[in-house]
Design a protein around this motif. Sequence first.
Motif, PDB file in Angstrom:
ATOM      1  N   PRO A 120     -74.249 -18.158  98.698  1.00  0.00           N
ATOM      2  CA  PRO A 120     -73.785 -19.254  97.839  1.00  0.00           C
ATOM      3  C   PRO A 120     -73.072 -20.389  98.573  1.00  0.00           C
ATOM      4  N   ARG A 121     -72.190 -20.058  99.540  1.00  0.00           N
ATOM      5  CA  ARG A 121     -71.474 -21.120 100.235  1.00  0.00           C
ATOM      6  C   ARG A 121     -72.423 -21.988 101.046  1.00  0.00           C
ATOM      7  N   ALA A 122     -73.438 -21.352 101.640  1.00  0.00           N
ATOM      8  CA  ALA A 122     -74.438 -22.123 102.382  1.00  0.00           C
ATOM      9  C   ALA A 122     -75.265 -22.985 101.425  1.00  0.00           C
ATOM     10  N   GLN A 123     -75.581 -22.454 100.247  1.00  0.00           N
ATOM     11  CA  GLN A 123     -76.334 -23.228  99.259  1.00  0.00           C
ATOM     12  C   GLN A 123     -75.533 -24.450  98.817  1.00  0.00           C
ATOM     13  N   TYR A 124     -74.230 -24.280  98.662  1.00  0.00           N
ATOM     14  CA  TYR A 124     -73.378 -25.409  98.288  1.00  0.00           C
ATOM     15  C   TYR A 124     -73.377 -26.480  99.379  1.00  0.00           C
ATOM     16  N   ILE A 125     -73.197 -26.058 100.625  1.00  0.00           N
ATOM     17  CA  ILE A 125     -73.158 -27.017 101.731  1.00  0.00           C
ATOM     18  C   ILE A 125     -74.499 -27.733 101.874  1.00  0.00           C
ATOM     19  N   LEU A 126     -75.602 -26.967 101.810  1.00  0.00           N
ATOM     20  CA  LEU A 126     -76.915 -27.580 101.962  1.00  0.00           C
ATOM     21  C   LEU A 126     -77.229 -28.482 100.771  1.00  0.00           C
ATOM     22  N   GLY A 127     -76.834 -28.065  99.570  1.00  0.00           N
ATOM     23  CA  GLY A 127     -77.050 -28.909  98.402  1.00  0.00           C
ATOM     24  C   GLY A 127     -76.337 -30.240  98.537  1.00  0.00           C
ATOM     25  N   THR A 128     -75.129 -30.212  99.084  1.00  0.00           N
ATOM     26  CA  THR A 128     -74.380 -31.437  99.346  1.00  0.00           C
ATOM     27  C   THR A 128     -75.117 -32.324 100.344  1.00  0.00           C
ATOM     28  N   ALA A 129     -75.592 -31.723 101.430  1.00  0.00           N
ATOM     29  CA  ALA A 129     -76.301 -32.483 102.468  1.00  0.00           C
ATOM     30  C   ALA A 129     -77.587 -33.100 101.918  1.00  0.00           C
ATOM     31  N   LEU A 130     -78.317 -32.354 101.096  1.00  0.00           N
ATOM     32  CA  LEU A 130     -79.567 -32.859 100.519  1.00  0.00           C
ATOM     33  C   LEU A 130     -79.297 -34.007  99.551  1.00  0.00           C
ATOM     34  N   PHE A 131     -78.201 -33.928  98.819  1.00  0.00           N
ATOM     35  CA  PHE A 131     -77.867 -35.020  97.908  1.00  0.00           C
ATOM     36  C   PHE A 131     -77.528 -36.293  98.685  1.00  0.00           C
ATOM     37  N   ASN A 132     -76.728 -36.135  99.740  1.00  0.00           N
ATOM     38  CA  ASN A 132     -76.272 -37.288 100.517  1.00  0.00           C
ATOM     39  C   ASN A 132     -77.287 -37.781 101.536  1.00  0.00           C
ATOM     40  N   GLY A 133     -78.284 -36.929 101.848  1.00  0.00           N
ATOM     41  CA  GLY A 133     -79.222 -37.294 102.899  1.00  0.00           C
ATOM     42  C   GLY A 133     -78.594 -37.243 104.275  1.00  0.00           C
ATOM     43  N   GLU A 134     -77.661 -36.311 104.476  1.00  0.00           N
ATOM     44  CA  GLU A 134     -76.984 -36.176 105.760  1.00  0.00           C
ATOM     45  C   GLU A 134     -77.540 -34.982 106.521  1.00  0.00           C
ATOM     46  N   PHE A 135     -78.078 -35.243 107.720  1.00  0.00           N
ATOM     47  CA  PHE A 135     -78.639 -34.226 108.616  1.00  0.00           C
ATOM     48  C   PHE A 135     -79.938 -33.627 108.074  1.00  0.00           C
ATOM     49  N   VAL A 136     -80.294 -33.932 106.848  1.00  0.00           N
ATOM     50  CA  VAL A 136     -81.557 -33.526 106.241  1.00  0.00           C
ATOM     51  C   VAL A 136     -82.027 -34.685 105.365  1.00  0.00           C
ATOM     52  N   SER A 137     -83.328 -34.698 105.053  1.00  0.00           N
ATOM     53  CA  SER A 137     -83.847 -35.756 104.187  1.00  0.00           C
ATOM     54  C   SER A 137     -83.306 -35.585 102.773  1.00  0.00           C
ATOM     55  N   LYS A 138     -82.991 -36.704 102.132  1.00  0.00           N
ATOM     56  CA  LYS A 138     -82.462 -36.644 100.777  1.00  0.00           C
ATOM     57  C   LYS A 138     -83.496 -36.031  99.829  1.00  0.00           C
ATOM     58  N   ASP A 139     -83.060 -35.080  99.024  1.00  0.00           N
ATOM     59  CA  ASP A 139     -83.933 -34.394  98.066  1.00  0.00           C
ATOM     60  C   ASP A 139     -83.067 -33.961  96.890  1.00  0.00           C
ATOM     61  N   TRP A 140     -82.996 -34.788  95.850  1.00  0.00           N
ATOM     62  CA  TRP A 140     -82.109 -34.513  94.732  1.00  0.00           C
ATOM     63  C   TRP A 140     -82.575 -33.315  93.901  1.00  0.00           C
ATOM     64  N   VAL A 141     -83.870 -33.079  93.835  1.00  0.00           N
ATOM     65  CA  VAL A 141     -84.359 -31.927  93.068  1.00  0.00           C
ATOM     66  C   VAL A 141     -83.886 -30.626  93.716  1.00  0.00           C
ATOM     67  N   ARG A 142     -84.098 -30.510  95.009  1.00  0.00           N
ATOM     68  CA  ARG A 142     -83.683 -29.293  95.703  1.00  0.00           C
ATOM     69  C   ARG A 142     -82.154 -29.186  95.754  1.00  0.00           C
ATOM     70  N   ALA A 143     -81.481 -30.333  95.916  1.00  0.00           N
ATOM     71  CA  ALA A 143     -80.018 -30.330  95.913  1.00  0.00           C
ATOM     72  C   ALA A 143     -79.493 -29.765  94.597  1.00  0.00           C
ATOM     73  N   TYR A 144     -80.080 -30.188  93.489  1.00  0.00           N
ATOM     74  CA  TYR A 144     -79.641 -29.721  92.170  1.00  0.00           C
ATOM     75  C   TYR A 144     -79.940 -28.235  92.006  1.00  0.00           C
ATOM     76  N   ALA A 145     -81.096 -27.799  92.528  1.00  0.00           N
ATOM     77  CA  ALA A 145     -81.455 -26.380  92.432  1.00  0.00           C
ATOM     78  C   ALA A 145     -80.478 -25.510  93.212  1.00  0.00           C
ATOM     79  N   LEU A 146     -80.169 -25.893  94.434  1.00  0.00           N
ATOM     80  CA  LEU A 146     -79.247 -25.107  95.257  1.00  0.00           C
ATOM     81  C   LEU A 146     -77.833 -25.107  94.674  1.00  0.00           C
TER      82      LEU A 146
END
Length: 338
Positions: A120-146
């Motif tokens: 869960p903690r990793a999902q939260y961190i990765l979801g944040t990164a996906l929303f912001n587009g930091e260090f990974v490509s922005k992906d709001w669908v996957r960010a919301y899922a995680l």
Amino acid sequence: MKAFVTGAALVAALGLAAPGLADVKAGYDAWGQGDYAKAVKEWQPLAEAGDPDAQYNMGQAYRAGQGVDKDEATAVEWFRKAAEQGLPKAEDTYGRSLFQAGKRAEAMPWIQKSAARGEPRAQYILGTALFNGEFVSKDWVRAYALMTRASAAGLQPASNSLSQMNSYIPVEQRQKGLAMAAELEKSDKAAALAAAEVDNKATKATGKATVVKPTAKPKPVEVAQAEAPAKVAAPSPEPKAAPKPAPAKPAPKAGVPAPQPGGAWRVQMGAFSEDGRAQALWKSLSAKVGGLSGYQSFYVKGGPVTRLQAGPLASSADAEKLCRAIKAAGTDCIPKKM
């Protein structure tokens, strides 16, 4: 009997791995009895010889300061060695340790592996990164899922971020995210079982539970310190050289509403965990959006984030008009009434 119960309680409260090698089991038993120095003595040669379970145990010993002097850097190095050999618990711990130390780009591959196993903690961190587009490509669908999965696991910062995301992510993308979260729930369970099998491979060999926790509990990763995803409407562009300050702010170009002293409206272009990123975005947008430099920039503090706003404007219509110009430059923008 009383001493045995106390040792068992310590074992139940630890986070070490106990593989089926005799010397590692001896260390495991010593730790459960409170003889930390003996446990470390048993584990260290095996850890140095490359045993990942012993390496992970040494990391926990150094992190807790049990049997050795407390040393976070040495702990993280042992976690790294075990993680590079594929021990799931070590991968989780190493990734979060890097992230907490501010080495976010270096941490992200490990965070992604942990998130894929449903941590869960990793999902939260990765979801944040996906929303912001930091260090990974922005992906709001996957960010919301995680973020949905992390929230369902009881992680309160994820629940808070999920609520904030609802104000930014379109309904259609949120629905896709919920569908993806349902699929992730299935894969998370399978991945967690597989990881548990690796982490607990010695249960049968030792006749004991293989997961224990240190008596001095290691400091948890403060994932709540990660940038609040729903507070960031767009990633920050690369900073550009700041232009020389003009003696007076130029008037806005035609088509952009004029600033209105005393106006009750502003526009907001994002919120950031670092002031420098907000300042960099303002400099970049001032060069891209004609007339924007005629407005006053505001850096509004709110908890751990700084919101970038511009104004003042006379009405919501003027704020909407200015936002359209900002969005045309590639940055999200929302009107804000003060």
